[in-house]
Write an enzyme that holds these catalytic residues in place. Structure first.
Site, mmCIF file in Angstrom:
data_model
loop_
_atom_site.group_PDB
_atom_site.id
_atom_site.type_symbol
_atom_site.label_atom_id
_atom_site.label_comp_id
_atom_site.label_asym_id
_atom_site.label_seq_id
_atom_site.Cartn_x
_atom_site.Cartn_y
_atom_site.Cartn_z
ATOM 1 N N ARG A 176 0.867 -1.189 0.000
ATOM 2 C CA ARG A 176 0.000 0.000 0.000
ATOM 3 C C ARG A 176 0.900 1.235 0.000
ATOM 4 N NH1 ARG A 176 -3.305 -2.558 4.953
ATOM 5 N NH2 ARG A 176 -4.538 -4.069 3.788
ATOM 6 N N ARG A 269 -10.332 3.748 5.051
ATOM 7 C CA ARG A 269 -8.871 3.594 4.971
ATOM 8 C C ARG A 269 -8.363 3.876 3.558
ATOM 9 N NH1 ARG A 269 -6.523 -2.086 6.995
ATOM 10 N NH2 ARG A 269 -7.117 -2.729 4.902
ATOM 11 N N ARG A 280 -12.910 -8.830 1.189
ATOM 12 C CA ARG A 280 -12.545 -8.769 2.612
ATOM 13 C C ARG A 280 -13.786 -8.801 3.505
ATOM 14 N NH1 ARG A 280 -7.051 -6.695 3.560
ATOM 15 N NH2 ARG A 280 -5.996 -7.269 1.650
HETATM 16 N N1 LIG Z 1 -1.379 -16.549 8.398
HETATM 17 C C1 LIG Z 1 -0.853 -15.346 8.242
HETATM 18 N N2 LIG Z 1 -1.652 -14.290 8.072
HETATM 19 C C2 LIG Z 1 -1.091 -13.078 7.948
HETATM 20 C C3 LIG Z 1 0.298 -12.877 7.988
HETATM 21 N N3 LIG Z 1 0.549 -11.557 7.852
HETATM 22 C C4 LIG Z 1 -0.647 -10.951 7.741
HETATM 23 N N4 LIG Z 1 -1.637 -11.860 7.792
HETATM 24 C C5 LIG Z 1 -3.087 -11.646 7.743
HETATM 25 O O1 LIG Z 1 -3.471 -11.413 6.420
HETATM 26 C C6 LIG Z 1 -4.660 -10.644 6.406
HETATM 27 C C7 LIG Z 1 -4.535 -9.518 5.412
HETATM 28 O O2 LIG Z 1 -3.551 -8.621 5.844
HETATM 29 P P1 LIG Z 1 -3.350 -7.243 5.089
HETATM 30 O O3 LIG Z 1 -3.246 -7.498 3.621
HETATM 31 O O4 LIG Z 1 -2.222 -6.520 5.710
HETATM 32 O O5 LIG Z 1 -4.732 -6.505 5.280
HETATM 33 P P2 LIG Z 1 -5.530 -5.938 6.573
HETATM 34 O O6 LIG Z 1 -5.981 -7.081 7.391
HETATM 35 O O7 LIG Z 1 -6.643 -5.236 5.948
HETATM 36 O O8 LIG Z 1 -4.626 -5.057 7.317
HETATM 37 C C8 LIG Z 1 -4.878 -10.192 7.841
HETATM 38 O O9 LIG Z 1 -5.851 -11.014 8.426
HETATM 39 C C9 LIG Z 1 -3.551 -10.418 8.499
HETATM 40 O O10 LIG Z 1 -3.701 -10.688 9.885
HETATM 41 C C10 LIG Z 1 1.131 -14.026 8.175
HETATM 42 O O11 LIG Z 1 2.339 -13.973 8.242
HETATM 43 N N5 LIG Z 1 0.498 -15.212 8.294
HETATM 44 N N1 LIG Z 2 -11.828 1.952 17.303
HETATM 45 C C1 LIG Z 2 -11.788 2.535 16.111
HETATM 46 N N2 LIG Z 2 -12.700 3.453 15.795
HETATM 47 C C2 LIG Z 2 -12.685 4.063 14.586
HETATM 48 N N3 LIG Z 2 -11.770 3.823 13.619
HETATM 49 C C3 LIG Z 2 -10.833 2.908 13.889
HETATM 50 C C4 LIG Z 2 -10.769 2.222 15.135
HETATM 51 N N4 LIG Z 2 -9.717 1.371 15.105
HETATM 52 C C5 LIG Z 2 -9.135 1.537 13.894
HETATM 53 N N5 LIG Z 2 -9.795 2.451 13.160
HETATM 54 C C6 LIG Z 2 -9.525 2.877 11.786
HETATM 55 O O1 LIG Z 2 -9.989 1.835 10.935
HETATM 56 C C7 LIG Z 2 -9.149 1.691 9.810
HETATM 57 C C8 LIG Z 2 -8.658 0.244 9.737
HETATM 58 O O2 LIG Z 2 -7.746 0.013 10.810
HETATM 59 P P1 LIG Z 2 -6.470 -0.923 10.607
HETATM 60 O O3 LIG Z 2 -5.658 -0.793 11.839
HETATM 61 O O4 LIG Z 2 -5.807 -0.600 9.308
HETATM 62 O O5 LIG Z 2 -7.157 -2.350 10.517
HETATM 63 P P2 LIG Z 2 -6.559 -3.791 10.248
HETATM 64 O O6 LIG Z 2 -5.072 -3.738 10.471
HETATM 65 O O7 LIG Z 2 -7.254 -4.672 11.196
HETATM 66 O O8 LIG Z 2 -6.897 -4.123 8.828
HETATM 67 C C9 LIG Z 2 -8.028 2.683 9.955
HETATM 68 O O9 LIG Z 2 -8.322 3.807 9.154
HETATM 69 C C10 LIG Z 2 -8.052 3.033 11.440
HETATM 70 O O10 LIG Z 2 -7.601 4.350 11.658
#
Ligand SMILES: Nc1nc2c(ncn2[C@@H]2O[C@H](COP(=O)(O)OP(=O)(O)O)[C@@H](O)[C@H]2O)c(=O)[nH]1
Ligand SMILES: Nc1ncnc2c1ncn2[C@@H]1O[C@H](COP(=O)(O)OP(=O)(O)O)[C@@H](O)[C@H]1O
Length: 391
Positions: A176, A269, A280
């Site tokens: 990203r 986001r 998702r």
């Molecule tokens: N099994 C596994 N899942 C992972 C790993 N790293 C990230 N993930 C998971 O992959 C999913 C997608 O992650 P990401 O693309 O960063 O998107 P986000 O969840 O929207 O922040 C999330 O559920 C993460 O927890 C890993 O090393 N192993």
């Molecule tokens: N408690 C909350 N209330 C409102 N917005 C939140 C909260 N926690 C996270 N966010 C916002 O939600 C979005 C997704 O959070 P993020 O940490 O990227 O989620 P994830 O890692 O689980 O995918 C971000 O823009 C973050 O700033």
């Protein structure tokens, strides 16, 4: 390595006062520690609410540097005593502060700080509190996309930079906008990752939202070698693998207050295409079901109000104020008296303290240096680990 001789301290303090105008800020307490070419001057004002400041004198260039300071800066102090540990961090005892606030670390050259220096292109140091109690287990954070896993982990890493280390996963998804290779993920290609999986490079891996994700053995080792507690942001399948492994982890599942709010967060986001968002959200339903009912997770946290959720997370990990205080007053604990200083002798760290009964006589706690190497940022004040001696 260790504390600079007194005359250097005075000289440096004069220079700070005259050349940098920091003299008045450093009136209450100050200490210097030299590591390699750099002398770290740490000081504060006793009665004020000003935070403790850090300045670095670089012998190689002859310049003073004001670093970027990460972590929660300690406030005013009545005296500081410092010692270098492993040449990458400074153990500091803040005299006169509460037992749960008195042991601090200033990271100066750890992996985390080196990464931050690279990212920010300037000198960086990071504060962290010593933790009282058993805080070694790795922490797995799972939950649907957009629930706030990354946000909560960032908060934890920011407040306790020296205590936690993030396990940087490999992924085949594209980075990203703000994501950096090697910091947020190791971005890789499908064929390479498939080969590395075959070669046994990964602790666990899974296909999530159409991409491969995995935790390499090395990613975990980088964190544990630094003496830190490992945080893994992995999906439910990965959590199940960790649960089945010998890794004694604490597994936490983060839930959104509602699916509508999850969608709002994911959309706000602005990091995914419409197609990716829909995928998702669809996967979120299944993940929520598994997360809540599978028995994989030790704890479920609702991330409604972010600050409340963060406080609950800290409580679970034993690093909130109340939990720390409870552990300090545990029967086997030793209360550190108010007036204390720290020094190093052979392979022991000595925490010296004066006792009111014996007036000026001092007592010491001897702590093996290896204890700090193995359990840095996880100071267990326990009779088994401390020898008491009258010195
Ligand atoms: N099994 C596994 N899942 C992972 C790993 N790293 C990230 N993930 C998971 O992959 C999913 C997608 O992650 P990401 O693309 O960063 O998107 P986000 O969840 O929207 O922040 C999330 O559920 C993460 O927890 C890993 O090393 N192993
Ligand atoms: N408690 C909350 N209330 C409102 N917005 C939140 C909260 N926690 C996270 N966010 C916002 O939600 C979005 C997704 O959070 P993020 O940490 O990227 O989620 P994830 O890692 O689980 O995918 C971000 O823009 C973050 O700033």
């Amino acid at each position: 390595m260790g504390e600079a001789p007194a005359f250097i301290v005075d000289d440096l303090q004069n220079q700070i006062g005259f050349e940098n105008g920091f003299g008045s800020k450093f009136k209450g307490c100050k200490t210097t520690t030299t590591i390699g070419d750099k002398t770290y001057v740490i000081g504060g004002n006793d009665e004020s609410t000003l935070p403790v400041e850090v300045r670095i004198f670089d012998k190689a260039t002859g310049n003073w540097v004001t670093p970027i300071v990460l972590g929660s800066k300690p406030n005013s102090c009545k005296g500081l005593s410092a010692i270098s540990l492993n040449d990458d961090r400074i153990l500091i005892v803040n005299k006169g502060s509460a037992p749960d606030d008195c042991i601090l670390f200033l990271e100066v050259d750890t992996w985390f700080v080196r990464e931050q220096k690279k990212i920010r292109g300037t000198e960086v140091v990071a504060w962290s509190k010593g933790v009282w109690g058993d805080a070694e287990k790795p922490v797995v954070i799972s939950g649907p996309s957009g629930v706030g896993k990354g946000t909560l982990i960032s908060m934890l890493m920011k407040e306790f930079p020296s205590m936690f280390g993030f396990s940087v996963s490999h992924t085949t998804r594209a980075p990203r906008g703000m994501e950096k290779d090697g910091v947020h993920y190791h971005f890789t290609e499908q064929s390479i990752m498939e080969k590395e999986i075959k070669d046994g490079k990964f602790v666990e891996y899974a296909s999530v939202h159409g991409n491969l994700y995995g935790t390499s053995i090395e990613a975990v080792e980088v964190v544990t070698d630094a003496g830190k507690r490992c945080i893994l942001d992995i999906d439910v399948q990965g959590a199940r693998s960790v649960r089945a492994s010998s890794l004694e982890a604490i597994l936490i599942f983060i839930c959104p207050p509602s699916m509508e709010e999850l969608e709002t967060r994911l959309r706000s986001r602005r990091t995914e295409t419409e197609e990716q968002i829909l995928k998702r959200l669809q996967n979120a339903e299944v993940e929520m079901e598994q997360g809540k009912s599978s028995g994989i997770f030790d704890h479920i946290l609702y991330n409604d109000n972010l600050d409340d959720c963060y406080e609950s997370l800290k409580k679970l990990l034993g690093i909130d104020g109340a939990a720390a205080a409870t552990q300090i007053s545990a029967p086997q604990g030793i209360d550190l008296p108010a007036d204390r200083s720290v020094s190093k002798m052979d392979n022991k760290i000595i925490i010296n303290y004066g006792t009111p009964e014996l007036e000026k006589a001092s007592k010491s706690l001897l702590v093996p240096l290896s204890f700090f190497k193995n359990l840095i940022f996880n100071i267990m004040i326990s009779c088994k680990l401390f020898e008491r001696c009258d010195c």
